[in-house]
Scaffold this active site. Structure first.
Site, mmCIF file in Angstrom:
data_model
loop_
_atom_site.group_PDB
_atom_site.id
_atom_site.type_symbol
_atom_site.label_atom_id
_atom_site.label_comp_id
_atom_site.label_asym_id
_atom_site.label_seq_id
_atom_site.Cartn_x
_atom_site.Cartn_y
_atom_site.Cartn_z
ATOM 1 N N GLY A 42 0.826 -1.193 0.000
ATOM 2 C CA GLY A 42 0.000 0.000 0.000
ATOM 3 C C GLY A 42 0.865 1.248 0.000
ATOM 4 N N SER A 109 6.349 -4.581 -2.074
ATOM 5 C CA SER A 109 5.969 -3.224 -2.424
ATOM 6 C C SER A 109 6.219 -2.301 -1.220
ATOM 7 C CB SER A 109 4.502 -3.210 -2.890
ATOM 8 O OG SER A 109 4.190 -2.007 -3.531
ATOM 9 N N TRP A 110 5.197 -1.585 -0.737
ATOM 10 C CA TRP A 110 5.389 -0.789 0.479
ATOM 11 C C TRP A 110 5.854 -1.673 1.637
ATOM 12 C CZ3 TRP A 110 6.444 3.281 3.157
ATOM 13 C CH2 TRP A 110 6.120 3.341 4.514
ATOM 14 N N ASP A 267 7.737 -4.690 -13.854
ATOM 15 C CA ASP A 267 7.016 -4.026 -12.772
ATOM 16 C C ASP A 267 6.882 -2.541 -13.121
ATOM 17 O OD1 ASP A 267 6.171 -2.814 -10.391
ATOM 18 O OD2 ASP A 267 7.284 -4.219 -9.135
ATOM 19 N N HIS A 295 4.158 -6.317 -11.203
ATOM 20 C CA HIS A 295 4.295 -5.950 -9.786
ATOM 21 C C HIS A 295 3.641 -6.945 -8.836
ATOM 22 C CE1 HIS A 295 4.888 -3.282 -6.395
ATOM 23 N NE2 HIS A 295 3.600 -3.324 -6.111
#
Length: 321
Positions: A42, A109-110, A267, A295
């Site tokens: 996120g 990711s985050w 990605d 991604h």
């Protein structure tokens, strides 16, 4: 090597942290296994049941939680007292609460950003890291994702044009994050929900190399779309509350940890250069650039690489014991 079988948690709870926030926390697998913490993306995506399937439940004590403001955590959608520093402190509080000395961090990711921030803060408490879809929270990473001249906009101009529609009247003199933030924090609920949908759709449309689902199914969960859009915008507007190039400037603190880096070649959300730069800064890291992958962790070759990485980490732990 596919996902492990679906499994339910053996314990769930609401965990009080600072500033009136409560985190949904769950544990799955073997209570006496190697502790591994899943850090979701996120910011604001929350956890879903499928994350548990990256880990062998016979050997791992699988820990997951919804970060501040999302999922089942409370207050939902809250931007107050929601910063990277506080999320790091939440992770350390969970570790203390569960009486864990050392654990593995697994983030995409985050979640890869947060895992790196935690490891830099307390490397002595980390067994190793498994990271996917690296986001280093640099100005160039925000630009890649949001700016007109960024990589994502250049590859998906038609989707980018849809992304800009809710804020076109506000862009003069304002950044994209600032313009969206003004809408997200306004009292105009109709305009706010349209902006939330546009923000969420932008990421959903560019997250996979091959999207074979109906566009109407890209937002299956409005609850998740709200928290992801609000919190992602909040963090980008504030440069994730960390100095420019903070992670790469502090890799010396984690240079001795085993770190497995996995990144899709195509990605578009998080550029592959981030994974390569992180790997170059860490002699003890392993980099796997996954062909025919974007991604999402749900793409076939990425899923295989992540499951392989958790098996490799088990072997490492056994060799160290």
């Amino acid at each position: 090597m596919q996902l492990f079988p679906a499994i339910s948690p053996y314990k769930t709870e609401m965990f009080d942290v600072s500033d009136g926030h409560q985190l949904y926390l769950e544990q799955t697998g073997n209570p006496d296994g190697i502790p591994i913490l899943f850090l979701h993306g996120g910011p604001g995506a929350g956890i879903s049941a499928t994350y548990r399937q990256f880990f062998d439940p016979e050997h791992y004590r699988i820990i997951g939680f919804d970060q501040r403001g999302c999922g089942k955590s409370l207050p939902f959608g809250s931007l107050e007292h929601n910063t990277s520093q506080l999320l790091v402190q939440d992770v350390l509080a969970i570790q203390s609460h569960l009486k864990i000395g050392k654990w593995v961090l697994f983030g995409g990711s985050w979640g890869s950003t947060l895992a790196l921030l935690v490891a830099i803060e307390q490397p002595q408490n980390i067994i190793g890291l498994i990271l996917r879809g690296i986001f280093l929270a640099r100005e160039e990473d925000y630009s890649w994702y949001l700016d007109k001249k960024g990589g994502a906009a250049q590859l998906f101009p038609e989707f980018y044009n849809e992304f800009l529609k809710p804020i076109k009247s506000q862009l003069t003199g304002q950044s994209i994050a600032d313009a969206y933030y003004d809408i997200f924090t306004s009292n105009n609920e109709v305009r706010k929900m349209a902006a939330i949908k546009a923000w969420f759709l932008w990421e959903a449309r560019i997250s996979r190399l091959h999207i074979q689902i109906n566009e109407e199914q890209l937002i299956p969960d409005v609850h998740r779309a709200i928290s992801l859009a609000l919190l992602e915008c909040h963090y980008i507007k504030h440069q994730c509350f960390i100095p420019e190039n903070h992670i790469l400037n502090n890799t010396v603190k984690i240079k001795d940890l085993p770190i497995n880096i996995i990144h899709g070649r195509y990605d578009t959300v998080c550029k592959v250069e981030s994974a390569y730069s992180l790997h170059q800064a860490l002699d003890n890291s392993k980099l796997s650039i996954i062909p025919e992958a974007g991604h999402s962790a749900g793409e076939k070759n990425t899923t295989k690489a992540l499951c392989r990485a958790t098996r490799d980490m088990l072997k490492f732990c056994k060799e160290q014991s």
